[in-house]
Structures are given as C-alpha cells and as structure tokens.
Motif scaffolding. Structure first.
Motif, PDB file in Angstrom:
ATOM      1  N   TYR A  86     -22.475 109.166  33.795  1.00  0.00           N
ATOM      2  CA  TYR A  86     -23.896 109.386  34.073  1.00  0.00           C
ATOM      3  C   TYR A  86     -24.090 109.699  35.557  1.00  0.00           C
ATOM      4  O   TYR A  86     -23.820 108.860  36.405  1.00  0.00           O
ATOM      5  N   PRO A  87     -24.593 110.923  35.861  1.00  0.00           N
ATOM      6  CA  PRO A  87     -24.575 111.390  37.256  1.00  0.00           C
ATOM      7  C   PRO A  87     -25.761 110.917  38.107  1.00  0.00           C
ATOM      8  O   PRO A  87     -26.346 111.697  38.848  1.00  0.00           O
ATOM      9  N   CYS A  88     -26.116 109.633  38.065  1.00  0.00           N
ATOM     10  CA  CYS A  88     -27.259 109.139  38.859  1.00  0.00           C
ATOM     11  C   CYS A  88     -27.083 109.478  40.339  1.00  0.00           C
ATOM     12  O   CYS A  88     -28.037 109.838  41.028  1.00  0.00           O
ATOM     13  N   LEU A 110     -38.073 117.619  45.482  1.00  0.00           N
ATOM     14  CA  LEU A 110     -37.889 116.599  44.458  1.00  0.00           C
ATOM     15  C   LEU A 110     -36.722 115.730  44.903  1.00  0.00           C
ATOM     16  O   LEU A 110     -35.565 116.094  44.720  1.00  0.00           O
ATOM     17  N   LEU A 115     -32.531 103.526  45.506  1.00  0.00           N
ATOM     18  CA  LEU A 115     -32.403 102.527  44.436  1.00  0.00           C
ATOM     19  C   LEU A 115     -31.731 101.246  44.923  1.00  0.00           C
ATOM     20  O   LEU A 115     -31.477 100.344  44.141  1.00  0.00           O
ATOM     21  N   TYR A 126     -38.405  95.792  39.818  1.00  0.00           N
ATOM     22  CA  TYR A 126     -38.106  96.380  38.517  1.00  0.00           C
ATOM     23  C   TYR A 126     -37.621  95.338  37.501  1.00  0.00           C
ATOM     24  O   TYR A 126     -36.740  94.539  37.791  1.00  0.00           O
ATOM     25  N   ILE A 134     -37.941 104.418  32.993  1.00  0.00           N
ATOM     26  CA  ILE A 134     -37.620 105.589  33.817  1.00  0.00           C
ATOM     27  C   ILE A 134     -36.359 106.286  33.308  1.00  0.00           C
ATOM     28  O   ILE A 134     -36.326 107.501  33.174  1.00  0.00           O
ATOM     29  N   LYS A 141     -42.647 103.504  36.951  1.00  0.00           N
ATOM     30  CA  LYS A 141     -43.176 102.153  36.758  1.00  0.00           C
ATOM     31  C   LYS A 141     -44.703 102.185  36.643  1.00  0.00           C
ATOM     32  O   LYS A 141     -45.287 101.405  35.892  1.00  0.00           O
ATOM     33  N   ALA A 146     -42.193 111.232  35.290  1.00  0.00           N
ATOM     34  CA  ALA A 146     -41.326 111.548  36.425  1.00  0.00           C
ATOM     35  C   ALA A 146     -40.703 112.918  36.218  1.00  0.00           C
ATOM     36  O   ALA A 146     -40.645 113.416  35.096  1.00  0.00           O
ATOM     37  N   VAL A 147     -40.224 113.522  37.304  1.00  0.00           N
ATOM     38  CA  VAL A 147     -39.546 114.818  37.184  1.00  0.00           C
ATOM     39  C   VAL A 147     -38.043 114.649  36.944  1.00  0.00           C
ATOM     40  O   VAL A 147     -37.318 115.615  36.877  1.00  0.00           O
ATOM     41  N   MET A 148     -37.592 113.387  36.796  1.00  0.00           N
ATOM     42  CA  MET A 148     -36.160 113.139  36.569  1.00  0.00           C
ATOM     43  C   MET A 148     -35.775 113.552  35.137  1.00  0.00           C
ATOM     44  O   MET A 148     -36.530 113.297  34.215  1.00  0.00           O
ATOM     45  N   MET A 156     -28.318 106.484  25.769  1.00  0.00           N
ATOM     46  CA  MET A 156     -27.727 105.344  26.486  1.00  0.00           C
ATOM     47  C   MET A 156     -28.123 104.027  25.816  1.00  0.00           C
ATOM     48  O   MET A 156     -29.275 103.832  25.460  1.00  0.00           O
ATOM     49  N   ILE A 168     -25.574  99.021  40.486  1.00  0.00           N
ATOM     50  CA  ILE A 168     -26.453  99.477  41.584  1.00  0.00           C
ATOM     51  C   ILE A 168     -26.895  98.271  42.424  1.00  0.00           C
ATOM     52  O   ILE A 168     -26.922  98.329  43.650  1.00  0.00           O
TER      53      ILE A 168
HETATM   54  C1  HEC Z   1     -31.070 115.430  38.337  1.00  0.00           C
HETATM   55  C2  HEC Z   1     -31.430 114.419  39.303  1.00  0.00           C
HETATM   56  C3  HEC Z   1     -31.502 112.951  38.857  1.00  0.00           C
HETATM   57  C4  HEC Z   1     -30.578 112.233  38.142  1.00  0.00           C
HETATM   58  C5  HEC Z   1     -29.266 112.722  37.531  1.00  0.00           C
HETATM   59  C6  HEC Z   1     -31.081 110.870  38.078  1.00  0.00           C
HETATM   60  N1  HEC Z   1     -32.285 110.771  38.734  1.00  0.00           N
HETATM   61 FE1  HEC Z   1     -33.448 109.099  38.930  1.00  0.00          FE
HETATM   62  N2  HEC Z   1     -34.893 110.189  39.851  1.00  0.00           N
HETATM   63  C7  HEC Z   1     -34.783 111.531  40.214  1.00  0.00           C
HETATM   64  C8  HEC Z   1     -36.027 111.958  40.849  1.00  0.00           C
HETATM   65  C9  HEC Z   1     -36.298 113.352  41.412  1.00  0.00           C
HETATM   66  C10 HEC Z   1     -36.879 110.831  40.866  1.00  0.00           C
HETATM   67  C11 HEC Z   1     -38.322 110.773  41.378  1.00  0.00           C
HETATM   68  C12 HEC Z   1     -39.170 111.048  40.155  1.00  0.00           C
HETATM   69  C13 HEC Z   1     -40.639 111.185  40.382  1.00  0.00           C
HETATM   70  O1  HEC Z   1     -41.201 110.460  41.219  1.00  0.00           O
HETATM   71  O2  HEC Z   1     -41.240 112.034  39.677  1.00  0.00           O
HETATM   72  C14 HEC Z   1     -36.141 109.746  40.229  1.00  0.00           C
HETATM   73  C15 HEC Z   1     -36.640 108.444  40.064  1.00  0.00           C
HETATM   74  C16 HEC Z   1     -35.869 107.354  39.674  1.00  0.00           C
HETATM   75  C17 HEC Z   1     -36.307 105.976  39.731  1.00  0.00           C
HETATM   76  C18 HEC Z   1     -37.645 105.475  40.313  1.00  0.00           C
HETATM   77  C19 HEC Z   1     -38.828 105.742  39.413  1.00  0.00           C
HETATM   78  C20 HEC Z   1     -40.113 105.213  39.999  1.00  0.00           C
HETATM   79  O3  HEC Z   1     -40.687 104.258  39.423  1.00  0.00           O
HETATM   80  O4  HEC Z   1     -40.563 105.727  41.017  1.00  0.00           O
HETATM   81  C21 HEC Z   1     -35.278 105.211  39.234  1.00  0.00           C
HETATM   82  C22 HEC Z   1     -35.245 103.707  39.082  1.00  0.00           C
HETATM   83  C23 HEC Z   1     -34.194 106.122  38.853  1.00  0.00           C
HETATM   84  N3  HEC Z   1     -34.595 107.413  39.142  1.00  0.00           N
HETATM   85  C24 HEC Z   1     -32.966 105.725  38.328  1.00  0.00           C
HETATM   86  C25 HEC Z   1     -31.954 106.612  37.914  1.00  0.00           C
HETATM   87  C26 HEC Z   1     -30.721 106.219  37.247  1.00  0.00           C
HETATM   88  C27 HEC Z   1     -30.299 104.787  36.940  1.00  0.00           C
HETATM   89  C28 HEC Z   1     -30.022 107.364  36.964  1.00  0.00           C
HETATM   90  C29 HEC Z   1     -28.710 107.528  36.211  1.00  0.00           C
HETATM   91  C30 HEC Z   1     -28.671 106.975  34.861  1.00  0.00           C
HETATM   92  C31 HEC Z   1     -30.810 108.483  37.488  1.00  0.00           C
HETATM   93  N4  HEC Z   1     -31.966 107.988  38.047  1.00  0.00           N
HETATM   94  C32 HEC Z   1     -30.425 109.817  37.423  1.00  0.00           C
HETATM   95  C33 HEC Z   1     -33.706 112.353  39.984  1.00  0.00           C
HETATM   96  C34 HEC Z   1     -32.576 112.019  39.230  1.00  0.00           C
END
Ligand code: HEC
Ligand code: HEC
Length: 323
Positions: A86-88, A110, A115, A126, A134, A141, A146-148, A156, A168
């Motif tokens: 998973y590429p977090c 973006l 974290l 959290y 998320i 939250k 979100a745009v993620m 998962m 983490i």
């Molecule tokens: C392709 C890029 C990308 C990947 C891969 C990604 N994230 Fe994110 N994540 C983001 C972006 C961009 C935001 C901000 C989103 C927004 O505010 O709209 C975010 C927001 C979050 C937040 C905060 C949300 C909030 O309440 O503000 C958490 C927690 C998080 N990601 C966890 C993870 C975890 C755990 C993983 C892996 C399983 C992951 N993300 C994978 C791009 C990504």
C-alpha cells in the motif's frame, strides 16, 4: 477600420465573459462537490490486534508481555504492508511527515498531510473509525470528501489497517505544517465536468462490511485477488486495462492483465516477475510510467505474494481490452 476594431473588441469581451462564466460555474460546482457531508458507517477494531489466547498460554506470557509482543508484530506487519503493498508513503512522504500527490499550478496543490505525531499532524485525535473513513471511503474526519484515491484500499481488512496505523504511530514525530488541498482552475474544471472523480463517488457503498482479517497468506486465487485490490485503480475492476480514469493525461493506457491475446497470454511466471520488478516485457521492451511507481513495491513483495498475484491473474476470464 474603426468598425473592425469595434468588432474585435466586442469579440474579446464576449470570450472573456464566456470564460469567466465557465470558470464561475466550474468553481461553484467543484466547491459543492468538495463541501458535501458523506455518511459513512462507524467501524471499530483494536490497535494492535491482540494475540490468540492459545498462544499467550503456550508462551506463558503476562498480559503486559502479550500486549508488547502483539504490538511488535503489528508494527512489523504494517512495515511490510506499506513497503510492498500500500503506497501511503508515495503521497505522505517517506517519513510520513507530509508529501505531494499533485503540485502543478493549473491542476492544484494536493498535498498528503502529516500523519506523524509532530506539529502539523492531522491524526492526533483519530479513532479506528476515522482511519477507516479516510483510508477505505475517502472521507475526512470532518465528513467532507477527500481527494485521496481510497478506492485502491477498498479491499483492505481491519487487521491490515490496524497494522498500518501501528506502524505509522511507531515513527518519530515530524514537525511539518502543510497547506490544505487547493484545486487550481484546470482542477476545478476537470472536477466540474466529471473528468476527475472523487473516491467517495467511485466507492459504491459506504456501509458494506469490511473483512476483519485478510485471506490466509498462501498461493491462492483468493489471496491474489486481495493483493490485486491496489491494481484495479489503473488496470480496471476486471483487469482488462485501457485508459486510466482520472489519471495524468500524459500516462499511457494500462495493459490488459487477463490471459487474452491482447493481455498476458503466453507469459510465464518468470516473465511476470521480470515485468513487475525490472519493468521489462518478455520481448525486452520497457514498461513505462506510471507502472514504474509500482516497481519498488513489487521488489519488496514476498515470493508467496508474487505467486498469489500471478495465480489470480491466470484465473481471470480472457477478455479483450476495452476501447
Ligand atoms: C495518491 C496519493 C495518496 C495515497 C497513496 C495515500 N494518500 Fe492519504 N491523503 C492524500 C491527500 C492528497 C490527502 C488530503 C486529502 C484532502 O484533504 O482532500 C490525504 C489525507 C489523508 C489523511 C487525513 C485526512 C483528514 O482527515 O484530513 C489520512 C489519515 C491519510 N491520508 C492516510 C493515508 C494512508 C494510511 C494511506 C495508505 C493506506 C494513504 N493515506 C495513501 C493522498 C494520498
Ligand atoms: C498507477 C497505475 C498502475 C497501477 C497501480 C498498476 N499498474 Fe500495471 N501498468 C500500468 C500501466 C500504465 C501499464 C502499461 C505501461 C506501458 O505500456 O509501458 C502497466 C503495465 C503492467 C504490466 C506489463 C504488461 C504489459 O505487457 O504491458 C504488468 C504485468 C502490470 N502492469 C501488473 C500490475 C499489477 C499486478 C499491479 C498491482 C499490484 C499493477 N500493475 C498496478 C499502470 C498501473
């Protein structure tokens, strides 16, 4: 001459008005899309997952020792998950103190938020339900979309998510305050016209139950399909490839991974491993971006994970690439 000038002026003003109108519409529409409140089911799971009672008895552990061992194992599993599966870290940074998903003016900024527990963290209060919301639903939250790209994490299990959180949380705090997500003019237009789709809209159900555990770690179609959950965002739900929806317009289409003549028919397991780890096809040609983003993860996958993925791909019905 005077008349011509006037015509040109009127045209310029008309075009400017039209552009302003389109932009105002796109702005209002994308703000509406991003400022909705999405209801997501409330889930709960332990962090870390405890050991089985049998094992605690067998090893003769005190409750504190059992808790410590459970934590140690969860962190180890979580470390593997974020390095092989998973590429977090691609968007949240190698140290999880924040990173970049897209930072290109007309599209927008973006950024993946911090974290860790340092200054600028977004996860200090959290709960497991917030993590699930998320990661598996694409809802922040505060309830807004979100745009993620969370559709990649739909399969998962609770235990995997719990392990990733344990990992983490074990990382050193990083002080880093990042700017909030902001769409540029092109980003707004792409969102308003539906070219960029949000995960909340791609995920069919926000109250379907999640598996508690992943399938057993073995060479099986079931485990392979579970691993393939992170491929569908690009290769499609049926792995038939084609244009990558919502991807960078410069990306080449994803390949067909079914055993069809337009896909991986005739490939051996060794060919598959070389493609995944060295970005080479059997004919020696190079495999390009964005598949190369997957390469460092494939290099960390275990032999069992690789074989399970292959077994799953081979079990799919051969189908042509959609046009
Ligand atoms: C392709 C890029 C990308 C990947 C891969 C990604 N994230 Fe994110 N994540 C983001 C972006 C961009 C935001 C901000 C989103 C927004 O505010 O709209 C975010 C927001 C979050 C937040 C905060 C949300 C909030 O309440 O503000 C958490 C927690 C998080 N990601 C966890 C993870 C975890 C755990 C993983 C892996 C399983 C992951 N993300 C994978 C791009 C990504
Ligand atoms: C970010 C998008 C993306 C993700 C995620 C992704 N791929 Fe790909 N993949 C591509 C693209 C695009 C190509 C075609 C590259 C080219 O034509 O040079 C490709 C090509 C391939 C190929 C080479 C086949 C061929 O003949 O072109 C294999 C094998 C493959 N992917 C397997 C996987 C597996 C398995 C996963 C999940 C673990 C995965 N990919 C995840 C985008 C992706």
């Amino acid at each position: 001459m005077k008349l011509l000038l006037r015509i040109v002026l009127v045209l310029v003003v008309a075009v400017a008005l039209l552009a302003t109108g389109v932009y105002a519409w796109a702005s209002a529409s994308s703000s509406r899309t991003l400022n909705r409140t999405i209801e997501v089911h409330e889930v709960d799971f332990p962090i870390p997952f405890p050991l089985e009672a049998d094992e605690i008895a067998e090893l003769g552990l005190s409750p504190a020792e059992a808790e410590a061992l459970a934590h140690e194992r969860a962190v180890e599993r979580g470390r593997h998950l974020v390095h092989a599966r998973y590429p977090c870290g691609d968007c949240h940074g190698d140290d999880y103190g924040g990173g970049v998903m897209v930072d290109a003016f007309p599209i927008g900024t973006l950024l993946g938020p911090n974290l860790t527990s340092g200054r600028g963290s977004v996860v200090l209060d959290y709960t497991p339900a917030d993590w699930s919301r998320i990661v598996r639903h694409g809802v922040r939250k505060d309830g807004r979309p979100a745009v993620m790209p969370s559709e990649d994490f739909l399969r998962m299990s609770d235990q995997e998510l719990s392990d990733i959180v344990a990992y983490i949380e074990s990382l050193p705090p990083v002080d880093n305050e990042l700017r909030a997500v902001k769409l540029g003019p092109l980003g707004r237009i792409l969102m308003a016209t539906g070219e960029i789709k949000l995960s909340v809209d791609l995920i069919e159900s926000h109250d379907a139950p999640h598996p508690v555990y992943p399938p057993p770690t073995e060479v099986s179609v079931e485990f392979g399909q579970h691993l393939g959950g992170v491929c569908v965002g690009c290769h499609g739900m049926e792995m038939t490839g084609g244009k990558i929806a919502g991807g960078d317009p410069a990306w080449v289409p994803a390949s067909n991974l079914t055993p069809h003549a337009e896909g991986l028919a005739g490939w051996s397991y060794e060919d598959f491993v070389a493609a995944m780890r060295d970005a080479r096809r059997p004919d020696g040609s190079e495999i390009r971006v964005p598949m190369t983003f997957v390469q460092p993860y494939a290099q960390q996958m275990t032999e069992v994970e690789m074989q399970a993925l292959w077994t799953y791909l081979q079990s799919l019905p051969p189908q042509p690439t959609p046009r």
